[in-house]
Scaffold this active site. Sequence first.
Site, PDB file in Angstrom:
ATOM      1  CG  ASN A  32      81.445 -15.522  62.134  1.00  0.00           C
ATOM      2  OD1 ASN A  32      81.133 -14.998  61.063  1.00  0.00           O
ATOM      3  ND2 ASN A  32      80.969 -16.699  62.514  1.00  0.00           N
ATOM      4  CE1 TYR A  62      80.505  -5.972  78.826  1.00  0.00           C
ATOM      5  CE2 TYR A  62      82.369  -5.449  77.407  1.00  0.00           C
ATOM      6  CZ  TYR A  62      81.592  -5.184  78.524  1.00  0.00           C
ATOM      7  OH  TYR A  62      81.900  -4.122  79.324  1.00  0.00           O
ATOM      8  N   GLY A 102      68.668 -10.632  73.412  1.00  0.00           N
ATOM      9  CA  GLY A 102      69.008 -10.470  74.830  1.00  0.00           C
ATOM     10  C   GLY A 102      69.745  -9.159  75.060  1.00  0.00           C
ATOM     11  CE1 TYR A 145      69.610 -17.149  55.241  1.00  0.00           C
ATOM     12  CE2 TYR A 145      68.003 -17.310  53.471  1.00  0.00           C
ATOM     13  CZ  TYR A 145      68.843 -16.543  54.261  1.00  0.00           C
ATOM     14  OH  TYR A 145      68.914 -15.183  54.056  1.00  0.00           O
TER      15      TYR A 145
END
Length: 319
Positions: A32, A62, A102, A145
Amino acid sequence: MRTLITGGAGFLGSHMCDRLIAEGHFVICMDNLITGNVDNIAHLFGNNSFRFIKHDVTEYIYVEGDVDFIIHFASPASPIDYLQLPIQTLKVGSLGTHKALGLAKAKKARFLLASTSECYGDPLVHPQSEDYWGNVNPVGPRGVYDEAKRFAEAMTMAYHRYHGIETRIVRIFNTYGPRMRLRDGRALPAFICQALREEELTVFGDGLQTRSFCYVSDLIEGVYRLLLSDESSPVNIGNPYEMTILDFAEKILNLTGSKSKITFEPLPEDDPKVRQPDITKARNSLRWEPEVSLDQGLRMTLEYFKERIKKNDKNTMEA
Ligand code: UDP
């Protein structure tokens, strides 16, 4: 092999992209860009084995088609970053790890977690071996962290035990080399930039705290070997050559020939007093140990920083 690497535009992530492409993988790099930078992967754009996706991995991930390996490197990792981005740091270690696991389950991919020596906190055992559970302050400023990574390890082991996912966990100790950011705040970039600019070197505390610095190519070799191994419990990767931060600052002064002085500033809260990896496990199960000496590694890193500073100063003058 198709490999997804989260945090692939970061310092270590981008070196991992290079290594995987060199090994023949098709690499999907996801970042990102909050602490990563496209400059680190600019040389890979146009390569048929490389694809970049700008995405925050705390949101649903995805990826089209098969994925064989998922390397989860995404996280702010420098103390000043995770102090400025405490919630993002907690989210990427928890929600981001959950999303990446996942995906590993859905794609039947092998998953590798970049964990950290910070799991040991301010250690009461020295050097730190993987069976030491650590001494972490959960509510201190570094807790965001440390605890995120400890949670990430627990989540990884749960997916391994409950879902039968193939998982690997690397505990990364202090690493340095080209592509570190000038203003990353860590000791090495700070000292090199200060020395090159003839500014005072800011040693925190009395400088007697210790660290052990591993050159990036050694680290990447260790992680790559772990990825291909069948070792599902955590493995330390780092260089056991330990020194005080004050000696380290003096080493940088000698290396650069700088006339900068050393100045002492307050020690950040919960700053670990000692740190040295016990790499017996990596030696035995991965046949790995570091090969680049501190002097060799620092010389290569210095060249990089000189170039970066020159470019930076030129841009500032033009701006
Ligand atoms: N440090 C320092 N001056 C700086 C930056 C860091 O003395 O400008 C110290 C810091 O307090 C720590 C050590 O150097 O004891 C290594 O810090 P770094 O931020 O590189 O990483 P850490 O090992 O703490 O995660």
